[in-house]
Design an enzyme around this catalytic site. Structure first.
Site, PDB file in Angstrom:
ATOM      1  N   ILE A  18       4.688  -5.091 -13.448  1.00 46.32           N
ATOM      2  CA  ILE A  18       3.457  -5.653 -13.988  1.00 46.32           C
ATOM      3  C   ILE A  18       3.219  -5.196 -15.422  1.00 46.32           C
ATOM      4  CG2 ILE A  18       0.945  -5.752 -13.719  1.00 46.32           C
ATOM      5  CD1 ILE A  18       1.351  -5.468 -10.717  1.00 46.32           C
ATOM      6  N   ASP A  72       5.796  10.603 -21.223  1.00 46.21           N
ATOM      7  CA  ASP A  72       5.677  11.045 -19.832  1.00 46.21           C
ATOM      8  C   ASP A  72       4.180  11.163 -19.540  1.00 46.21           C
ATOM      9  OD1 ASP A  72       5.553  12.308 -17.408  1.00 46.21           O
ATOM     10  OD2 ASP A  72       6.931  13.940 -17.937  1.00 46.21           O
ATOM     11  N   SER A 159      -5.845  -2.393  -6.941  1.00 46.67           N
ATOM     12  CA  SER A 159      -5.441  -3.332  -5.890  1.00 46.67           C
ATOM     13  C   SER A 159      -6.471  -3.328  -4.768  1.00 46.67           C
ATOM     14  CB  SER A 159      -4.068  -2.970  -5.321  1.00 46.67           C
ATOM     15  OG  SER A 159      -4.165  -2.027  -4.266  1.00 46.67           O
ATOM     16  N   TYR A 171      -2.568   6.414  -1.427  1.00 47.28           N
ATOM     17  CA  TYR A 171      -2.608   5.198  -2.234  1.00 47.28           C
ATOM     18  C   TYR A 171      -4.029   4.612  -2.245  1.00 47.28           C
ATOM     19  CZ  TYR A 171      -1.660   0.378  -3.720  1.00 47.28           C
ATOM     20  OH  TYR A 171      -1.677  -0.825  -4.377  1.00 47.28           O
ATOM     21  N   LYS A 175      -6.616   4.171  -5.459  1.00 45.57           N
ATOM     22  CA  LYS A 175      -7.043   2.860  -5.942  1.00 45.57           C
ATOM     23  C   LYS A 175      -8.565   2.712  -5.894  1.00 45.57           C
ATOM     24  CE  LYS A 175      -3.057   1.350  -7.089  1.00 45.57           C
ATOM     25  NZ  LYS A 175      -2.717   1.314  -8.532  1.00 45.57           N
ATOM     26  N   THR A 206       7.694  -8.075  -8.143  1.00 44.14           N
ATOM     27  CA  THR A 206       8.289  -7.215  -9.161  1.00 44.14           C
ATOM     28  C   THR A 206       9.787  -7.045  -8.909  1.00 44.14           C
ATOM     29  OG1 THR A 206       7.882  -5.189  -7.900  1.00 44.14           O
ATOM     30  CG2 THR A 206       6.131  -5.932  -9.385  1.00 44.14           C
TER      31      THR A 206
END
Length: 329
Positions: A18, A72, A159, A171, A175, A206
């Protein structure tokens, strides 16, 4: 004149996926785009590939302007140097920051099906150091430049995992925090005429997903490697293959950046599907963003096939009702 000809942008994590798609679109539309990532050149042993030079070549082939910056995003000094470079080279100007850098894709897919207490505690940092902490640091440094000029747009790539369980616990926590970051930082930035939004793409095809879970690999996918709530492995694969392309989010951000009513959307969660409708955007033929508010889609995924067949495609779940899915009260 190109749509974004006077804009200076930073897109983090733009070596592939993305982030690369967003950088390609912003640069194609005339913006000067700083792209960041850890990989300057593609490693020879990588089957997926992806590097800053790859993205830069793609941008240059379209006539765009690109400045690759090896960074980084787990290193605060690298991040500070990035913003100092942008400030110095553009007389303090920064118009758009896209917080997309993420280093946990492989770890998330590898641990799918395991509850959080069976995963190493390092999973938290793997998912949320670059994917959340770094977003905040970049937003602080970007805001200092934008507030001085009383304009700008910050976008967190998030998301629907911020609303309901998806992939794993770390996760979803990260988010939802990205969404809350946009809300709270947007609240404080509003009086400075700087917008901060959280963008939810749909299923995106992706390089990683299409390579790792392509048609030839479909039968090899362990059922435990499929997100909770999706039992049919091939159906899950189809969602990504027919979903939006990595560049569609870039179309959305470009349109958002020049919207005269941008400040009315600050602090909110925006979906690529809603922006598609708002701006009349079109993805590549055969691809389309997922409408998470589609009643028909929700019924179908819930196994209510016959009811779904009778439900008109235009019927959508109201946003207030959708938000109840994440309510803690």
């Amino acid at each position: 004149m190109a749509l974004l000809s006077d804009k200076v942008c930073i897109v983090t994590g733009a070596t592939r996926g993305i982030g690369k798609g967003i950088a390609l679109q912003l640069a194609e539309k005339g913006a000067k785009v700083y792209i960041t990532g850890r990989t300057l050149d593609s490693p020879k042993d990588s089957s997926i590939g992806g590097s800053l030079r790859d993205t830069a070549r793609g941008i240059e082939a379209r006539g765009g302007t690109c400045i690759p910056v090896q960074c980084d995003h787990s290193n605060d000094k690298d991040i500070e140097q990035l913003f100092e470079t942008v400030k110095r080279e553009n007389d303090g100007r920064l118009d758009i920051l896209v917080n997309n850098a993420y280093s946990a894709v492989n770890a998330i897919f590898s641990s799918m099906g395991k509850p959080f207490y069976e995963q190493p505690t390092s999973m938290w940092d793997t998912v949320n150091n670059v994917g959340l902490r770094n977003h905040y640091i970049c937003s602080v440094l970007a805001s200092r430049l934008m507030v001085a000029r009383k304009q700008g747009l910050i976008v967190n790539i998030s998301s629907a995992g911020g609303l309901r369980y998806l992939f794993n616990a770390a996760y979803g926590i990260g988010k939802e925090a990205c969404d809350r970051m946009a809300a709270d930082c947007g609240f404080e930035l509003r009086k400075q005429n700087v917008a901060f939004v959280s963008l939810w793409p749909g299923a995106v095809g992706t390089e990683y997903v299409l390579k790792k879970y392509g048609d030839d690999e479909a039968e090899k996918i362990d059922s435990n490697k499929v997100p909770a709530g999706i039992q049919d492995r091939k159906k899950w694969l189809d969602i990504f293959q027919k979903g939006e392309t990595p560049e569609f989010a870039g179309q959305c951000i470009a349109a958002l950046a020049i919207d005269p009513d941008l400040m009315a959307m600050t602090g909110k969660v925006l979906t690529t599907f809603d922006l598609k409708q708002r701006y009349g955007l079109q993805d590549t033929p055969g691809h389309s963003p997922t409408d998470i508010r589609s009643m028909k889609r929700g019924l179908l995924q819930g196994g209510h096939t016959w009811i779904s067949a009778l439900t008109p495609g235009f019927v959508r779940v109201p946003k207030w009702l959708l938000s109840l899915g994440g309510s803690k009260f």
